[in-house]
Design an enzyme around this catalytic site. Sequence first.
Site, PDB file in Angstrom:
ATOM      1  N   GLY A  11       0.827  -1.213   0.000  1.00 48.53           N
ATOM      2  CA  GLY A  11       0.000   0.000   0.000  1.00 48.53           C
ATOM      3  C   GLY A  11       0.857   1.257   0.000  1.00 48.53           C
ATOM      4  N   HIS A  12       1.984   1.223  -0.737  1.00 49.29           N
ATOM      5  CA  HIS A  12       2.965   2.318  -0.637  1.00 49.29           C
ATOM      6  C   HIS A  12       2.524   3.612  -1.309  1.00 49.29           C
ATOM      7  CE1 HIS A  12       3.857   0.866  -4.649  1.00 49.29           C
ATOM      8  NE2 HIS A  12       4.476   2.020  -4.867  1.00 49.29           N
ATOM      9  N   GLY A  14      -0.518   4.971  -0.806  1.00 44.91           N
ATOM     10  CA  GLY A  14      -1.555   5.604   0.018  1.00 44.91           C
ATOM     11  C   GLY A  14      -0.986   6.603   1.015  1.00 44.91           C
ATOM     12  N   LEU A  15      -1.859   7.128   1.840  1.00 43.54           N
ATOM     13  CA  LEU A  15      -1.471   8.166   2.813  1.00 43.54           C
ATOM     14  C   LEU A  15      -0.390   7.661   3.771  1.00 43.54           C
ATOM     15  CD1 LEU A  15      -2.072  10.937   4.170  1.00 43.54           C
ATOM     16  CD2 LEU A  15      -3.916   9.814   5.416  1.00 43.54           C
ATOM     17  N   SER A 108      -7.069   0.683  12.646  1.00 47.85           N
ATOM     18  CA  SER A 108      -7.715   1.997  12.699  1.00 47.85           C
ATOM     19  C   SER A 108      -8.405   2.124  14.051  1.00 47.85           C
ATOM     20  CB  SER A 108      -8.750   2.068  11.576  1.00 47.85           C
ATOM     21  OG  SER A 108      -9.771   2.962  11.909  1.00 47.85           O
ATOM     22  N   SER A 109      -8.563   3.366  14.503  1.00 47.01           N
ATOM     23  CA  SER A 109      -9.216   3.546  15.810  1.00 47.01           C
ATOM     24  C   SER A 109     -10.707   3.190  15.741  1.00 47.01           C
ATOM     25  CB  SER A 109      -9.031   4.974  16.317  1.00 47.01           C
ATOM     26  OG  SER A 109      -9.506   5.902  15.364  1.00 47.01           O
ATOM     27  N   CYS A 110     -11.238   2.977  14.525  1.00 50.43           N
ATOM     28  CA  CYS A 110     -12.661   2.615  14.424  1.00 50.43           C
ATOM     29  C   CYS A 110     -12.916   1.166  14.815  1.00 50.43           C
ATOM     30  CB  CYS A 110     -13.211   2.927  13.043  1.00 50.43           C
ATOM     31  SG  CYS A 110     -12.632   1.792  11.799  1.00 50.43           S
ATOM     32  N   TYR A 137     -15.918  -2.232   7.671  1.00 46.79           N
ATOM     33  CA  TYR A 137     -14.477  -1.944   7.612  1.00 46.79           C
ATOM     34  C   TYR A 137     -13.819  -2.343   8.936  1.00 46.79           C
ATOM     35  CZ  TYR A 137     -10.276   1.027   7.438  1.00 46.79           C
ATOM     36  OH  TYR A 137      -8.980   1.509   7.464  1.00 46.79           O
ATOM     37  N   LYS A 141     -10.864  -5.200   9.876  1.00 45.70           N
ATOM     38  CA  LYS A 141      -9.623  -4.849  10.596  1.00 45.70           C
ATOM     39  C   LYS A 141      -9.491  -5.694  11.875  1.00 45.70           C
ATOM     40  CE  LYS A 141      -7.928  -1.558   8.010  1.00 45.70           C
ATOM     41  NZ  LYS A 141      -6.592  -1.621   7.454  1.00 45.70           N
ATOM     42  N   PRO A 164      -3.831   3.444  14.398  1.00 43.74           N
ATOM     43  CA  PRO A 164      -3.640   4.894  14.342  1.00 43.74           C
ATOM     44  C   PRO A 164      -4.939   5.673  14.543  1.00 43.74           C
ATOM     45  CG  PRO A 164      -3.484   3.939  12.149  1.00 43.74           C
ATOM     46  CD  PRO A 164      -3.779   2.810  13.091  1.00 43.74           C
ATOM     47  N   LEU A 167      -5.805   9.837  10.405  1.00 44.70           N
ATOM     48  CA  LEU A 167      -4.564  10.342   9.803  1.00 44.70           C
ATOM     49  C   LEU A 167      -4.847  11.399   8.744  1.00 44.70           C
ATOM     50  CD1 LEU A 167      -2.630   6.970   9.326  1.00 44.70           C
ATOM     51  CD2 LEU A 167      -2.512   8.576  11.245  1.00 44.70           C
ATOM     52  N   HIS A 180     -11.799  11.608   3.884  1.00 45.51           N
ATOM     53  CA  HIS A 180     -11.998  11.834   5.311  1.00 45.51           C
ATOM     54  C   HIS A 180     -12.140  13.333   5.537  1.00 45.51           C
ATOM     55  CE1 HIS A 180     -10.384   7.697   5.744  1.00 45.51           C
ATOM     56  NE2 HIS A 180     -11.282   7.675   6.710  1.00 45.51           N
ATOM     57  N   TRP A 203     -20.255  18.686   7.346  1.00 47.02           N
ATOM     58  CA  TRP A 203     -21.235  17.614   7.589  1.00 47.02           C
ATOM     59  C   TRP A 203     -21.445  17.387   9.084  1.00 47.02           C
ATOM     60  CZ3 TRP A 203     -19.080  13.225   3.917  1.00 47.02           C
ATOM     61  CH2 TRP A 203     -19.228  13.630   2.600  1.00 47.02           C
ATOM     62  N   ARG A 210     -12.565  14.156  17.428  1.00 47.09           N
ATOM     63  CA  ARG A 210     -11.619  13.260  16.746  1.00 47.09           C
ATOM     64  C   ARG A 210     -10.194  13.652  17.118  1.00 47.09           C
ATOM     65  NH1 ARG A 210     -15.694  11.103  15.961  1.00 47.09           N
ATOM     66  NH2 ARG A 210     -16.621  10.293  14.049  1.00 47.09           N
TER      67      ARG A 210
HETATM   68  P1  GDP Z   1     -14.765   8.938  10.836  1.00 43.95           P
HETATM   69  O1  GDP Z   1     -13.736   9.382  11.826  1.00 43.95           O
HETATM   70  O2  GDP Z   1     -14.700   7.481  10.545  1.00 43.95           O
HETATM   71  O3  GDP Z   1     -16.145   9.372  11.250  1.00 43.95           O
HETATM   72  O4  GDP Z   1     -14.399   9.579   9.424  1.00 43.95           O
HETATM   73  P2  GDP Z   1     -14.506  10.997   8.676  1.00 43.95           P
HETATM   74  O5  GDP Z   1     -13.151  11.619   8.638  1.00 43.95           O
HETATM   75  O6  GDP Z   1     -15.149  10.718   7.354  1.00 43.95           O
HETATM   76  O7  GDP Z   1     -15.509  11.921   9.484  1.00 43.95           O
HETATM   77  C1  GDP Z   1     -15.173  12.493  10.740  1.00 43.95           C
HETATM   78  C2  GDP Z   1     -16.249  13.471  11.158  1.00 43.95           C
HETATM   79  O8  GDP Z   1     -16.172  14.646  10.346  1.00 43.95           O
HETATM   80  C3  GDP Z   1     -17.712  12.958  11.028  1.00 43.95           C
HETATM   81  O9  GDP Z   1     -18.438  13.425  12.151  1.00 43.95           O
HETATM   82  C4  GDP Z   1     -18.192  13.680   9.764  1.00 43.95           C
HETATM   83  O10 GDP Z   1     -19.595  13.870   9.735  1.00 43.95           O
HETATM   84  C5  GDP Z   1     -17.462  15.022   9.901  1.00 43.95           C
HETATM   85  N1  GDP Z   1     -17.359  15.789   8.657  1.00 43.95           N
HETATM   86  C6  GDP Z   1     -17.681  17.103   8.520  1.00 43.95           C
HETATM   87  N2  GDP Z   1     -17.549  17.497   7.256  1.00 43.95           N
HETATM   88  C7  GDP Z   1     -17.097  16.422   6.557  1.00 43.95           C
HETATM   89  C8  GDP Z   1     -16.771  16.229   5.186  1.00 43.95           C
HETATM   90  O11 GDP Z   1     -16.883  17.115   4.333  1.00 43.95           O
HETATM   91  N3  GDP Z   1     -16.315  14.986   4.834  1.00 43.95           N
HETATM   92  C9  GDP Z   1     -16.186  13.979   5.758  1.00 43.95           C
HETATM   93  N4  GDP Z   1     -15.713  12.782   5.359  1.00 43.95           N
HETATM   94  N5  GDP Z   1     -16.524  14.133   7.054  1.00 43.95           N
HETATM   95  C10 GDP Z   1     -16.979  15.341   7.448  1.00 43.95           C
END
Ligand code: GDP
Length: 329
Positions: A11-12, A14-15, A108-110, A137, A141, A164, A167, A180, A203, A210
């Site tokens: 996976g070299h 990727g992020l 992943s922390s999820c 997902y 993991k 992690p 990221l 993300h 969103w 986080r």
């Molecule tokens: P998660 O940590 O697995 O939930 O992954 P994400 O990075 O996709 O989302 C983190 C948080 O950011 C969630 O609460 C999303 O609703 C919020 N968020 C706010 N705006 C955005 C956006 O434009 N894109 C994404 N992916 N998340 C967003």
Amino acid sequence: MNLDAKIYVAGHTGLIGSALVRRLQALGYQNLVLKKHTELDLTDQANVRQFFTEEHPRYVFLAAAQVGGILANSAFPAEFIQENLQIAINVIHEAHESGVDRLLFLGSSCVYPKHAPQPIQENALLTGPLEPTNRPYALAKIAAIEMCWAYNRQYGTRFLAGMPANLYGPNDNYDLDASHVVPALIRKMHDAKFSGQTDMVVWGTGQPRREFLHSDDAADACVFLMSLPDEKLLPIVTNDQICPIVNIGCGEDLTIRELAELLAEIVGFNGVLSFDHSKPDGTPQKLLDISRLSELGWKPRISLREGLLSTYREYCQRMALTAFAARNN
Ligand code: GDP
């Protein structure tokens, strides 16, 4: 790890994979094996077996995965569980078959329960229900972590799993449907600023918390873990009672609203932030307990502000290059 040891980074591009390559090269490792997706399909067992038989790497960083943000996870749950399970099954099993010295699997922390006590300790794994938006997902993991543990117990392998925090960094995915939160907000704010928009949509409610870690710090922690002396690694990978996982984070979190405000300042977007409550929040908080990693002797170096600044700079360079290429075509 000797500087001439053969190291496979799966996976070299990727992020985290690309950050691992940068870190290993900076430290002087010269014998990296890197295969693009088109050269090696990690979901194909025969392909993976042939690769390990031919190459015999001594160390494996398993950073290859089908990844995406909260919406991509909800839209493609089947791909997220199927591809990630297959990659884990093939790479972990064939790494064992070919006798690699050590393997570090990137989780992943999820993987932790939605309502795990914060900060989340490694022993919270499998103690409660998962967050539904990324459960397929997370389960893939978790299966991979369990595989590392099972192979360690049955075959005496030295397979370790790093968990992690969220990221961010160079080479991230800026596709708004799959990204993300950090790359998504960088792109949306940058576009809003240059198109003169007066507001921008974030969103969810902005309330979830986080923890964000720069990919260069995460890569540094992974190389650190892979290079642990036996007396520190063996208690982790030979313990029948404790799963061989180590959290990788910075130990601090913030709300999505605070992140958006910080990014607005960095990008120079002066408009209004509005919150779209119809979009999912996901898990309420994900803050890792990093005492295990700290006790081993590692700490992060890149502050969130500094990391976001350099990530935004890289994004602007990328945009400038794309615009230049479009003009010259
Ligand atoms: P998660 O940590 O697995 O939930 O992954 P994400 O990075 O996709 O989302 C983190 C948080 O950011 C969630 O609460 C999303 O609703 C919020 N968020 C706010 N705006 C955005 C956006 O434009 N894109 C994404 N992916 N998340 C967003």
